[in-house]
Design a protein around this motif. Structure first.
Motif, PDB file in Angstrom:
ATOM      1  N   THR A   1       9.799   4.634   8.742  1.00 45.64           N
ATOM      2  CA  THR A   1       8.816   5.229   9.659  1.00 45.64           C
ATOM      3  C   THR A   1       9.285   6.571  10.251  1.00 45.64           C
ATOM      4  O   THR A   1       8.459   7.447  10.508  1.00 45.64           O
ATOM      5  CB  THR A   1       8.456   4.260  10.808  1.00 45.64           C
ATOM      6  OG1 THR A   1       9.673   3.733  11.341  1.00 45.64           O
ATOM      7  CG2 THR A   1       7.598   3.117  10.326  1.00 45.64           C
TER       8      THR A   1
ATOM      9  N   ALA B   1       7.142   9.949   9.930  1.00 46.77           N
ATOM     10  CA  ALA B   1       6.789  10.769  11.101  1.00 46.77           C
ATOM     11  C   ALA B   1       7.141  12.231  10.835  1.00 46.77           C
ATOM     12  O   ALA B   1       6.399  13.143  11.219  1.00 46.77           O
ATOM     13  CB  ALA B   1       7.530  10.257  12.340  1.00 46.77           C
TER      14      ALA B   1
ATOM     15  N   PHE C   1       4.406  14.078   8.834  1.00 47.10           N
ATOM     16  CA  PHE C   1       3.264  14.535   9.642  1.00 47.10           C
ATOM     17  C   PHE C   1       3.635  15.777  10.458  1.00 47.10           C
ATOM     18  O   PHE C   1       2.839  16.702  10.602  1.00 47.10           O
ATOM     19  CB  PHE C   1       2.784  13.401  10.565  1.00 47.10           C
ATOM     20  CG  PHE C   1       2.024  12.343   9.822  1.00 47.10           C
ATOM     21  CD1 PHE C   1       0.655  12.476   9.614  1.00 47.10           C
ATOM     22  CD2 PHE C   1       2.662  11.227   9.301  1.00 47.10           C
ATOM     23  CE1 PHE C   1      -0.059  11.518   8.908  1.00 47.10           C
ATOM     24  CE2 PHE C   1       1.961  10.260   8.596  1.00 47.10           C
ATOM     25  CZ  PHE C   1       0.601  10.401   8.401  1.00 47.10           C
ATOM     26  N   GLU C   2       4.866  15.771  10.955  1.00 52.11           N
ATOM     27  CA  GLU C   2       5.355  16.902  11.754  1.00 52.11           C
ATOM     28  C   GLU C   2       5.463  18.163  10.888  1.00 52.11           C
ATOM     29  O   GLU C   2       4.992  19.227  11.271  1.00 52.11           O
ATOM     30  CB  GLU C   2       6.747  16.548  12.233  1.00 52.11           C
ATOM     31  CG  GLU C   2       7.027  16.836  13.686  1.00 52.11           C
ATOM     32  CD  GLU C   2       8.388  16.235  13.993  1.00 52.11           C
ATOM     33  OE1 GLU C   2       8.385  15.094  14.488  1.00 52.11           O
ATOM     34  OE2 GLU C   2       9.411  16.880  13.692  1.00 52.11           O
TER      35      GLU C   2
ATOM     36  N   ARG D   1       0.150  17.609  10.306  1.00 49.84           N
ATOM     37  CA  ARG D   1      -0.992  16.820   9.839  1.00 49.84           C
ATOM     38  C   ARG D   1      -1.375  15.790  10.885  1.00 49.84           C
ATOM     39  O   ARG D   1      -0.506  15.085  11.415  1.00 49.84           O
ATOM     40  CB  ARG D   1      -0.599  16.123   8.540  1.00 49.84           C
ATOM     41  CG  ARG D   1      -1.617  15.158   7.951  1.00 49.84           C
ATOM     42  CD  ARG D   1      -1.130  14.776   6.579  1.00 49.84           C
ATOM     43  NE  ARG D   1      -1.858  13.713   5.938  1.00 49.84           N
ATOM     44  CZ  ARG D   1      -2.306  13.791   4.673  1.00 49.84           C
ATOM     45  NH1 ARG D   1      -2.144  14.889   3.981  1.00 49.84           N
ATOM     46  NH2 ARG D   1      -2.908  12.770   4.126  1.00 49.84           N
TER      47      ARG D   1
ATOM     48  N   ARG E   1      -2.398  12.321  12.506  1.00 45.19           N
ATOM     49  CA  ARG E   1      -1.972  10.993  12.041  1.00 45.19           C
ATOM     50  C   ARG E   1      -3.120  10.106  11.583  1.00 45.19           C
ATOM     51  O   ARG E   1      -2.891   9.039  11.035  1.00 45.19           O
ATOM     52  CB  ARG E   1      -1.168  10.307  13.145  1.00 45.19           C
ATOM     53  CG  ARG E   1       0.131  11.065  13.386  1.00 45.19           C
ATOM     54  CD  ARG E   1       1.182  10.225  14.031  1.00 45.19           C
ATOM     55  NE  ARG E   1       2.409  10.996  14.126  1.00 45.19           N
ATOM     56  CZ  ARG E   1       3.546  10.528  14.571  1.00 45.19           C
ATOM     57  NH1 ARG E   1       3.618   9.275  14.962  1.00 45.19           N
ATOM     58  NH2 ARG E   1       4.618  11.285  14.621  1.00 45.19           N
TER      59      ARG E   1
ATOM     60  N   PRO F   1      -4.337   9.310   6.325  1.00 45.64           N
ATOM     61  CA  PRO F   1      -3.298   8.485   5.676  1.00 45.64           C
ATOM     62  C   PRO F   1      -2.698   9.140   4.428  1.00 45.64           C
ATOM     63  O   PRO F   1      -3.290  10.036   3.831  1.00 45.64           O
ATOM     64  CB  PRO F   1      -4.054   7.214   5.298  1.00 45.64           C
ATOM     65  CG  PRO F   1      -5.472   7.627   5.184  1.00 45.64           C
ATOM     66  CD  PRO F   1      -5.683   8.757   6.145  1.00 45.64           C
TER      67      PRO F   1
ATOM     68  N   LEU G   1       1.965   3.967   9.806  1.00 51.56           N
ATOM     69  CA  LEU G   1       2.014   5.422   9.766  1.00 51.56           C
ATOM     70  C   LEU G   1       1.606   5.937   8.379  1.00 51.56           C
ATOM     71  O   LEU G   1       1.005   7.011   8.261  1.00 51.56           O
ATOM     72  CB  LEU G   1       3.444   5.867  10.091  1.00 51.56           C
ATOM     73  CG  LEU G   1       3.638   7.221  10.759  1.00 51.56           C
ATOM     74  CD1 LEU G   1       2.656   7.460  11.884  1.00 51.56           C
ATOM     75  CD2 LEU G   1       5.066   7.337  11.255  1.00 51.56           C
TER      76      LEU G   1
ATOM     77  N   SER H   1      -2.381   5.114   8.294  1.00 50.11           N
ATOM     78  CA  SER H   1      -3.143   5.375   9.517  1.00 50.11           C
ATOM     79  C   SER H   1      -3.732   4.082  10.066  1.00 50.11           C
ATOM     80  O   SER H   1      -4.879   4.063  10.523  1.00 50.11           O
ATOM     81  CB  SER H   1      -4.251   6.399   9.276  1.00 50.11           C
ATOM     82  OG  SER H   1      -3.709   7.604   8.854  1.00 50.11           O
TER      83      SER H   1
END
Ligand code: TXA
Ligand code: MG
Length: 358
Positions: free
Chosen positions: A52, A56, A59-60, A64, A66, A69, A122, A125
């Motif tokens: 996870t 994360a 996405f950072e 993007r 969250r 998906p 995560l 989504s």
């Protein structure tokens, strides 16, 4: 970071595709780091699908949201059971899923399936489904196999921007937000995978992509298009109206319209085929229209069949848009592809790129 939000730092670790380099990239993935890698469609920004912290970071790095998906990439059909639970499908849907796996995998097709409980929220989504893809690119397969066997990977671009089809695109756009980039040259297909939701019957096409709808329907019968029903929106959380966008505004036109557009300095003309470009150029007077100075470009060659043209256009679309965008035109006029083969995928990307500017 510059004012466009892109990272200027070009000092990222570029790796080759030899055994040692793949081992290094695989070790980084196991270690929870981010590795961009080639697939047959576009470059992916990979992270261990079960870590996870690594998810994360994806996405950072992409900025993007969250609610969008990720696709989980595997390197053999038997690995599907780790992420998806086919027993939760109806008998009909399960039979169709198995047929698609047998006939079209590995390849540019992503199936949305009931997820296994262990797949992190995560990655999905928090949806009850997971998007699974088995890429055909040998480097992708080797890397996934050598790492954890399940790699979550969105396209390796900042959210909303053009997808990368070369390692250089990733380096330019993500810079040191990625730990390694495996450089496998240009991606053959050039548009993202087709996304098909198998939890509905008939299955629903969420994103047109590298596998033509016709190839799917020949095998499993009719599929529903995303646009066929208003209820499709929640099923395709990442399919925002505006996406895949260069900095310059894009205006799509059909072939007839494109031929009659006047040449204006600072504007760029992206043609689907050389025939239409040549008709347009003759109308303008070739010297005035600036073809030689690079104001117009065709995505496919005159000598190809209509079907091959859509394949070539898909393969060159994002690379062409990257190059055109770096010239900073005031507007990009783009000719739409015909609606067969990979044409719908090309037109989908153009209309989403265009949505940014309206
Ligand atoms: O070709 C590709 O698919 C590339 C390469 C790297 O494999 N990947 C890619 O990923 O295009 P991305 O994240 O840019 O697009 C994934 C799409 C998004 O539209 C997302 O909303 C959709 O797949 N998706 C992922 N999981 C989903 C789910 N559980 N249900 C519905 N849509 C899902
Ligand atoms: Mg993407």
């Amino acid at each position: 970071m510059d004012d466009t939000g892109f990272v200027n730092v070009k000092k990222v670790w570029l790796l080759g595709t030899g055994d040692e380099d793949i081992e290094q990239a695989a070790a980084a993935l196991k270690d929870g780091r981010l590795v961009a890698f080639p697939t047959e469609t576009v470059y992916g920004l990979g992270a261990d699908a079960f870590n996870t912290d690594a998810l994360a970071r994806v996405f950072e790095a992409k900025r993007r949201p969250r609610f969008d998906p990720l696709i989980v990439h595997i390197a053999c059909v038997s690995a599907l059971a780790r992420i998806a639970d086919l027993d939760k499908l109806s008998t009909v849907s399960r039979a169709k899923t198995i047929l698609l796996c047998e006939k079209l995998m590995p390849g540019p097709l992503t199936l949305v399936l009931p997820k296994q409980p262990g797949v992190p929220d995560l990655a999905t989504s928090a949806l009850p489904t997971v998007a699974a893809r088995f890429p055909s690119h040998p480097v992708a397969q080797k890397l996934i196999q050598a790492s954890t066997g399940a790699i979550a990977a969105p396209s390796a671009n900042p959210f909303g921007y053009l997808s990368p089809t070369r390692a250089e695109h990733v380096a330019e756009q993500l810079g040191d937000r990625v730990d390694f980039i495996v450089d496998g040259g240009a991606c053959g297909i050039g548009v993202e995978s087709t996304v098909l939701d198998m939890t509905e019957e008939p299955p629903r096409l969420l994103r047109p992509g590298g596998t033509p709808r016709e190839a799917i329907e020949t095998l499993i019968g009719r599929v529903e298009g995303a646009a066929d029903s208003a209820s499709s929106a929640p099923h395709a959380p990442g399919q925002l109206k505006s996406h895949y966008a260069p900095h310059a505004p894009v205006i799509p036109h059909d072939a007839a319209e494109m031929r009659t557009l006047p040449f204006r300095r600072g504007e760029f003309f992206l043609f689907f085929d050389e025939e239409t470009l040549s008709v347009w150029a003759t109308r303008q007077g070739a010297s005035r229209c600036g073809i030689d100075s690079g104001a117009a470009l065709a995505l496919s060659r005159a000598a190809l069949s209509d079907e091959q043209k859509t394949v070539e256009a898909a393969a060159t679309l994002f690379d062409a848009l990257h190059r055109i965008d770096s010239l900073r035109p005031s507007v990009i006029h783009a000719q739409k592809a015909p609606d067969t083969g990979l044409g719908p995928a090309v037109n989908d990307r153009l209309s989403r790129a265009a949505a940014k500017s309206v």
